[in-house]
Design a protein around this motif. Structure first.
Motif, short mmCIF file in Angstrom:
data_model
loop_
_atom_site.label_atom_id
_atom_site.label_comp_id
_atom_site.label_asym_id
_atom_site.label_seq_id
_atom_site.Cartn_x
_atom_site.Cartn_y
_atom_site.Cartn_z
N LEU A 41 -16.45 14.09 33.86
CA LEU A 41 -16.64 15.09 32.79
C LEU A 41 -16.72 16.50 33.35
N GLY A 42 -15.94 16.74 34.40
CA GLY A 42 -15.94 18.06 35.03
C GLY A 42 -14.87 18.96 34.49
N ALA A 43 -14.11 19.57 35.40
CA ALA A 43 -13.16 20.61 35.01
C ALA A 43 -12.07 20.11 34.09
N VAL A 44 -11.41 19.01 34.45
CA VAL A 44 -10.34 18.46 33.63
C VAL A 44 -10.90 17.61 32.49
N GLY A 45 -11.81 16.72 32.80
CA GLY A 45 -12.37 15.82 31.80
C GLY A 45 -13.05 16.54 30.65
N GLY A 46 -13.70 17.66 30.94
CA GLY A 46 -14.36 18.41 29.89
C GLY A 46 -13.40 18.95 28.85
N TYR A 47 -12.24 19.42 29.32
CA TYR A 47 -11.25 19.94 28.37
C TYR A 47 -10.56 18.82 27.60
N VAL A 48 -10.39 17.66 28.24
CA VAL A 48 -9.88 16.50 27.50
C VAL A 48 -10.84 16.18 26.35
N LEU A 49 -12.11 16.13 26.67
CA LEU A 49 -13.13 15.80 25.67
C LEU A 49 -13.13 16.81 24.53
N GLU A 50 -13.08 18.07 24.87
CA GLU A 50 -13.12 19.12 23.84
C GLU A 50 -11.99 18.95 22.83
N ALA A 51 -10.78 18.75 23.33
CA ALA A 51 -9.63 18.63 22.44
C ALA A 51 -9.68 17.34 21.63
N LEU A 52 -10.07 16.25 22.26
CA LEU A 52 -10.11 14.98 21.54
C LEU A 52 -11.19 14.98 20.46
N ALA A 53 -12.33 15.59 20.75
CA ALA A 53 -13.39 15.67 19.74
C ALA A 53 -12.92 16.49 18.54
N ARG A 54 -12.20 17.57 18.81
CA ARG A 54 -11.72 18.44 17.73
C ARG A 54 -10.53 17.82 16.99
N SER A 55 -9.88 16.84 17.59
CA SER A 55 -8.74 16.20 16.93
C SER A 55 -9.17 15.12 15.96
#
Length: 247
Positions: free
Chosen positions: A31-45
């Motif tokens: 859940l760091g640099a890359v994983g955090g942005y994956v999470l952000e976009a998926l949550a908003r989708s």
């Protein structure tokens, strides 16, 4: 349309597409640099179910590139900060957290969660390869992130098969290890940068912290823009795949 949070997503992907997102369970490992942005976009989708895996807490040095790292989350477990972020975006989401270091002994625990798809955002080579092997052998779909450090050219970021990756040191070592484990790397999807880079002296430092085996870790310079595009590229591929969107 009752749920205005995801109205524009539904306008593009359709009602069935949004329903697919809401029903899916995505595991993000790292859940760091890359994983955090994956999470952000998926949550908003509109993804409805998450399994969030990490063993670390946020430090001040994370702030330059990790979207979940802010002053208020310093010292907090990454899994807990990530869970709260998801629920602040979508209170109806179901979020499971797993605070473990990923290795051969702990991977079976992760597989018990039965995710529809896994995001491998691990930056340590051996845990990464162990996870990829387990997912491959259990026929669990996954997308992996290769190395984003030292990269600056956004136009060189690619999504494709691991076998096609080039100019990425992490991908090179992953390919070598997976081949030794008889894994068909042409069937592994990942994001990498094919930018050729040099290593200026100022871009490499010895981390003050050790890994779980007591070894000193080397820290490489990185930009928030590159890690964000890695993460958002992975998230976009997941959204289109899970929703079964056809352009």
């Amino acid at each position: 349309m009752s749920d205005k949070r995801f109205a524009r997503t539904q306008m593009l992907l359709g009602e069935a597409g949004l329903t697919n997102l809401k029903k899916s369970k995505i595991m993000i490992v790292g859940l760091g640099a890359v994983g955090g942005y994956v999470l952000e976009a998926l949550a908003r989708s509109g993804i409805g179910n998450f399994v969030l895996v990490d063993f670390d807490t946020f430090e001040e040095s994370n702030i330059n590139r990790q979207i979940l790292a802010v002053t208020d989350t310093l010292g907090i477990k990454k899994t807990e900060a990530a869970k709260q972020r998801v629920l602040s975006i979508n209170p109806g989401a179901k979020v499971e957290t797993v605070d473990i270091f990923v290795n051969e002994e702990t991977i079976p625990q992760l597989l018990q969660h039965q995710p529809d798809l896994v995001v491998d955002a691990i930056d340590a080579l051996n845990p990464k390869c162990c996870l990829m092997q387990a997912l491959y052998e259990n026929n669990i779909p996954f997308i992996s992130s290769m190395g984003a450090a030292l990269k600056t050219d956004t136009s060189k970021i690619k999504l494709g098969n691991l076998s096609n990756s080039k100019n990425c040191a992490l991908a090179k070592f992953v390919r070598k290890r997976l081949r030794k484990r008889n894994i068909d790397i042409t069937k592994i999807k990942c994001v990498w940068s094919e930018e050729q880079t040099s290593l200026p002296d100022c871009a490499l430092a010895l981390d003050d912290n050790s890994d779980t085996n007591g070894r000193k870790r080397h820290t490489l310079g990185s930009l928030p823009t590159i890690t964000a595009i890695f993460g958002l590229t992975i998230a976009n591929e997941i959204i289109l795949s899970i929703s079964k969107y056809k352009n």
